[in-house]
Design a protein around this motif. Structure first.
Motif, PDB file in Angstrom:
ATOM      1  N   HIS A   2     -10.945  19.959 -25.996  1.00  0.00           N
ATOM      2  CA  HIS A   2     -11.764  21.004 -25.426  1.00  0.00           C
ATOM      3  C   HIS A   2     -12.679  20.399 -24.376  1.00  0.00           C
ATOM      4  CE1 HIS A   2     -10.358  23.782 -28.479  1.00  0.00           C
ATOM      5  NE2 HIS A   2     -10.388  22.742 -29.283  1.00  0.00           N
ATOM      6  N   ARG A   3     -12.950  21.127 -23.338  1.00  0.00           N
ATOM      7  CA  ARG A   3     -13.712  20.592 -22.212  1.00  0.00           C
ATOM      8  C   ARG A   3     -15.049  19.959 -22.594  1.00  0.00           C
ATOM      9  NH1 ARG A   3     -12.209  23.500 -16.687  1.00  0.00           N
ATOM     10  NH2 ARG A   3     -10.113  24.063 -17.235  1.00  0.00           N
ATOM     11  N   PRO A   4     -15.819  20.522 -23.539  1.00  0.00           N
ATOM     12  CA  PRO A   4     -17.093  19.884 -23.851  1.00  0.00           C
ATOM     13  C   PRO A   4     -16.950  18.472 -24.423  1.00  0.00           C
ATOM     14  CG  PRO A   4     -17.039  22.116 -24.694  1.00  0.00           C
ATOM     15  CD  PRO A   4     -15.659  21.790 -24.238  1.00  0.00           C
ATOM     16  N   SER A   5     -15.831  18.160 -25.089  1.00  0.00           N
ATOM     17  CA  SER A   5     -15.719  16.865 -25.734  1.00  0.00           C
ATOM     18  C   SER A   5     -14.956  15.837 -24.905  1.00  0.00           C
ATOM     19  CB  SER A   5     -15.049  17.009 -27.096  1.00  0.00           C
ATOM     20  OG  SER A   5     -13.759  17.547 -26.950  1.00  0.00           O
ATOM     21  N   ILE A   6     -13.940  16.265 -24.179  1.00  0.00           N
ATOM     22  CA  ILE A   6     -13.163  15.329 -23.371  1.00  0.00           C
ATOM     23  C   ILE A   6     -13.588  15.502 -21.915  1.00  0.00           C
ATOM     24  CG2 ILE A   6     -10.845  14.674 -22.599  1.00  0.00           C
ATOM     25  CD1 ILE A   6     -11.405  13.908 -25.498  1.00  0.00           C
ATOM     26  N   GLN A   7     -14.376  14.553 -21.448  1.00  0.00           N
ATOM     27  CA  GLN A   7     -14.921  14.634 -20.097  1.00  0.00           C
ATOM     28  C   GLN A   7     -14.028  13.951 -19.069  1.00  0.00           C
ATOM     29  OE1 GLN A   7     -17.706  16.404 -19.519  1.00  0.00           O
ATOM     30  NE2 GLN A   7     -17.690  16.889 -21.691  1.00  0.00           N
ATOM     31  N   GLN A  20      -8.027   0.130 -17.285  1.00  0.00           N
ATOM     32  CA  GLN A  20      -8.667   1.224 -18.017  1.00  0.00           C
ATOM     33  C   GLN A  20      -9.518   0.750 -19.192  1.00  0.00           C
ATOM     34  OE1 GLN A  20      -8.424   4.273 -16.755  1.00  0.00           O
ATOM     35  NE2 GLN A  20      -7.052   3.473 -15.190  1.00  0.00           N
ATOM     36  N   ARG A  21      -9.409  -0.504 -19.580  1.00  0.00           N
ATOM     37  CA  ARG A  21     -10.039  -0.934 -20.829  1.00  0.00           C
ATOM     38  C   ARG A  21     -11.568  -0.899 -20.790  1.00  0.00           C
ATOM     39  NH1 ARG A  21      -7.704  -6.200 -19.888  1.00  0.00           N
ATOM     40  NH2 ARG A  21      -9.275  -7.265 -18.691  1.00  0.00           N
ATOM     41  N   GLU A  22     -12.178  -0.921 -19.635  1.00  0.00           N
ATOM     42  CA  GLU A  22     -13.641  -0.870 -19.533  1.00  0.00           C
ATOM     43  C   GLU A  22     -14.157   0.556 -19.353  1.00  0.00           C
ATOM     44  OE1 GLU A  22     -15.403  -3.585 -20.063  1.00  0.00           O
ATOM     45  OE2 GLU A  22     -13.565  -4.748 -20.229  1.00  0.00           O
ATOM     46  N   ARG A  23     -13.280   1.549 -19.478  1.00  0.00           N
ATOM     47  CA  ARG A  23     -13.656   2.924 -19.162  1.00  0.00           C
ATOM     48  C   ARG A  23     -13.936   3.787 -20.388  1.00  0.00           C
ATOM     49  NH1 ARG A  23      -9.982   5.678 -15.216  1.00  0.00           N
ATOM     50  NH2 ARG A  23     -11.851   6.882 -14.820  1.00  0.00           N
ATOM     51  N   SER A  24     -14.257   3.192 -21.503  1.00  0.00           N
ATOM     52  CA  SER A  24     -14.652   3.908 -22.725  1.00  0.00           C
ATOM     53  C   SER A  24     -13.616   4.946 -23.155  1.00  0.00           C
ATOM     54  CB  SER A  24     -16.015   4.578 -22.537  1.00  0.00           C
ATOM     55  OG  SER A  24     -16.993   3.620 -22.235  1.00  0.00           O
ATOM     56  N   VAL A  25     -12.372   4.507 -23.250  1.00  0.00           N
ATOM     57  CA  VAL A  25     -11.291   5.378 -23.688  1.00  0.00           C
ATOM     58  C   VAL A  25     -11.472   5.671 -25.181  1.00  0.00           C
ATOM     59  CG1 VAL A  25      -8.794   5.531 -24.037  1.00  0.00           C
ATOM     60  CG2 VAL A  25      -9.701   4.538 -21.926  1.00  0.00           C
ATOM     61  N   ASP A  81      -4.320  18.647 -31.160  1.00  0.00           N
ATOM     62  CA  ASP A  81      -5.116  19.232 -32.249  1.00  0.00           C
ATOM     63  C   ASP A  81      -6.076  18.193 -32.826  1.00  0.00           C
ATOM     64  OD1 ASP A  81      -3.914  21.731 -32.041  1.00  0.00           O
ATOM     65  OD2 ASP A  81      -2.437  21.319 -33.630  1.00  0.00           O
ATOM     66  N   GLU A  82      -5.593  16.963 -33.018  1.00  0.00           N
ATOM     67  CA  GLU A  82      -6.437  15.897 -33.561  1.00  0.00           C
ATOM     68  C   GLU A  82      -7.599  15.587 -32.625  1.00  0.00           C
ATOM     69  OE1 GLU A  82      -3.747  12.653 -34.151  1.00  0.00           O
ATOM     70  OE2 GLU A  82      -2.627  13.717 -35.714  1.00  0.00           O
ATOM     71  N   VAL A  83      -7.324  15.563 -31.326  1.00  0.00           N
ATOM     72  CA  VAL A  83      -8.391  15.315 -30.349  1.00  0.00           C
ATOM     73  C   VAL A  83      -9.422  16.434 -30.441  1.00  0.00           C
ATOM     74  CG1 VAL A  83      -8.936  15.174 -27.889  1.00  0.00           C
ATOM     75  CG2 VAL A  83      -6.940  13.973 -28.785  1.00  0.00           C
ATOM     76  N   GLY A  84      -8.958  17.677 -30.507  1.00  0.00           N
ATOM     77  CA  GLY A  84      -9.862  18.816 -30.594  1.00  0.00           C
ATOM     78  C   GLY A  84     -10.675  18.836 -31.869  1.00  0.00           C
ATOM     79  N   GLU A  85     -10.063  18.471 -32.987  1.00  0.00           N
ATOM     80  CA  GLU A  85     -10.762  18.463 -34.276  1.00  0.00           C
ATOM     81  C   GLU A  85     -11.865  17.421 -34.321  1.00  0.00           C
ATOM     82  OE1 GLU A  85      -7.618  17.889 -37.077  1.00  0.00           O
ATOM     83  OE2 GLU A  85      -6.864  19.928 -36.811  1.00  0.00           O
ATOM     84  N   GLY A  86     -11.704  16.337 -33.594  1.00  0.00           N
ATOM     85  CA  GLY A  86     -12.701  15.273 -33.619  1.00  0.00           C
ATOM     86  C   GLY A  86     -13.837  15.465 -32.639  1.00  0.00           C
ATOM     87  N   ALA A  88     -16.496  17.207 -32.618  1.00  0.00           N
ATOM     88  CA  ALA A  88     -17.858  17.292 -33.142  1.00  0.00           C
ATOM     89  C   ALA A  88     -18.455  15.906 -33.384  1.00  0.00           C
ATOM     90  CB  ALA A  88     -17.864  18.098 -34.437  1.00  0.00           C
ATOM     91  N   ASP A  89     -17.608  14.897 -33.448  1.00  0.00           N
ATOM     92  CA  ASP A  89     -18.075  13.541 -33.745  1.00  0.00           C
ATOM     93  C   ASP A  89     -18.668  12.821 -32.537  1.00  0.00           C
ATOM     94  OD1 ASP A  89     -17.049  14.050 -36.232  1.00  0.00           O
ATOM     95  OD2 ASP A  89     -15.215  12.885 -35.910  1.00  0.00           O
ATOM     96  N   ARG A  90     -18.578  13.427 -31.356  1.00  0.00           N
ATOM     97  CA  ARG A  90     -19.036  12.719 -30.167  1.00  0.00           C
ATOM     98  C   ARG A  90     -19.478  13.714 -29.097  1.00  0.00           C
ATOM     99  NH1 ARG A  90     -13.873  13.360 -30.475  1.00  0.00           N
ATOM    100  NH2 ARG A  90     -12.780  14.166 -28.688  1.00  0.00           N
ATOM    101  N   ALA A  91     -20.255  13.223 -28.174  1.00  0.00           N
ATOM    102  CA  ALA A  91     -20.730  14.073 -27.090  1.00  0.00           C
ATOM    103  C   ALA A  91     -19.694  14.201 -25.988  1.00  0.00           C
ATOM    104  CB  ALA A  91     -22.025  13.500 -26.522  1.00  0.00           C
ATOM    105  N   GLU A  92     -18.885  13.177 -25.806  1.00  0.00           N
ATOM    106  CA  GLU A  92     -17.868  13.226 -24.754  1.00  0.00           C
ATOM    107  C   GLU A  92     -16.742  12.269 -25.118  1.00  0.00           C
ATOM    108  OE1 GLU A  92     -19.339  10.162 -21.420  1.00  0.00           O
ATOM    109  OE2 GLU A  92     -20.549  11.970 -21.580  1.00  0.00           O
ATOM    110  N   GLY A  93     -15.663  12.340 -24.381  1.00  0.00           N
ATOM    111  CA  GLY A  93     -14.540  11.471 -24.658  1.00  0.00           C
ATOM    112  C   GLY A  93     -13.725  11.209 -23.413  1.00  0.00           C
TER     113      GLY A  93
END
Length: 192
Positions: A2-7, A20-25, A81-86, A88-93
């Motif tokens: 969802h847009r709020p969690s995956i920036q 990509q390893r320094e980009r907080s994946v 679905d797993e990405v979306g379910e998680g 709430a555990d973080r502000a962004e992804g």
């Protein structure tokens, strides 16, 4: 997803993974050939959720090769679905999807994930966003066909793919030869 969690959304090939390893994946979807070793670069990444799928980048049966199957696209949707379910555990992804070159399987998977998380977004808009993420995107048509059905897009995703191929050929006329050489001439014909 969802847009709020995956920036951040990234598509790349194996050779680009070290960049990509320094980009907080936070989430990785790896799509590899069945016999390709697991890239060691992920050992240097921060902790992340990762799913690995293995099949070849083909659209028609070839002896000794594994076609993308409906079950593979179902696995991509489960990952979404797993990405979306998680969320709430973080502000962004940061979601990273990769295959060997970052052109076909990974862009089909990213398109699938974007369509899943944005069911009201038009198909052409999804392809426009995909090109912003990965300008050389040439999504695997077999995977997109499965996603179209699984997401109840009623053929609209596949029709938008035809238009996308046409735009890509106008931008990169060399794709005609490349796709024919790879046994993907049917996708070039889709653009006509």
């Amino acid at each position: 997803m969802h847009r709020p969690s995956i920036q951040m959304l990234t598509v790349c090939g194996i050779s680009e993974l070290p960049d990509q390893r320094e980009r907080s994946v936070t989430h990785v979807l790896s799509i590899l050939d069945p016999d390709h070793p697991d890239p060691e670069v992920f050992e240097a990444y921060d902790p992340h959720h990762r799913t690995i799928l293995r099949f070849h980048d083909i659209i028609l049966p070839i002896p000794g090769m594994i076609l993308p199957a409906r079950t593979d696209v179902e696995a991509i949707l489960r990952f979404g679905d797993e990405v979306g379910e998680g969320r709430a555990d973080r502000a962004e992804g940061h979601l990273l999807v990769h295959c060997h070159m970052g052109v076909s399987r990974s862009t089909a998977a990213m398109l699938t994930l974007m369509a899943q998380s944005n069911p009201g977004e038009g198909e052409d808009a999804l392809f426009e966003r995909l090109v912003e993420i990965r300008p050389q995107a040439w999504p695997n048509s077999r995977m997109v066909d499965f996603a179209d059905g699984l997401l109840s897009r009623d053929g609209r995703l596949t029709e938008a793919l035809r238009r996308h191929y046409g735009r890509q050929i106008r931008r990169r006329p060399d794709y005609v030869r490349i796709m024919h050489d790879l046994g993907r001439g049917r996708e070039v014909e889709m653009a006509a």
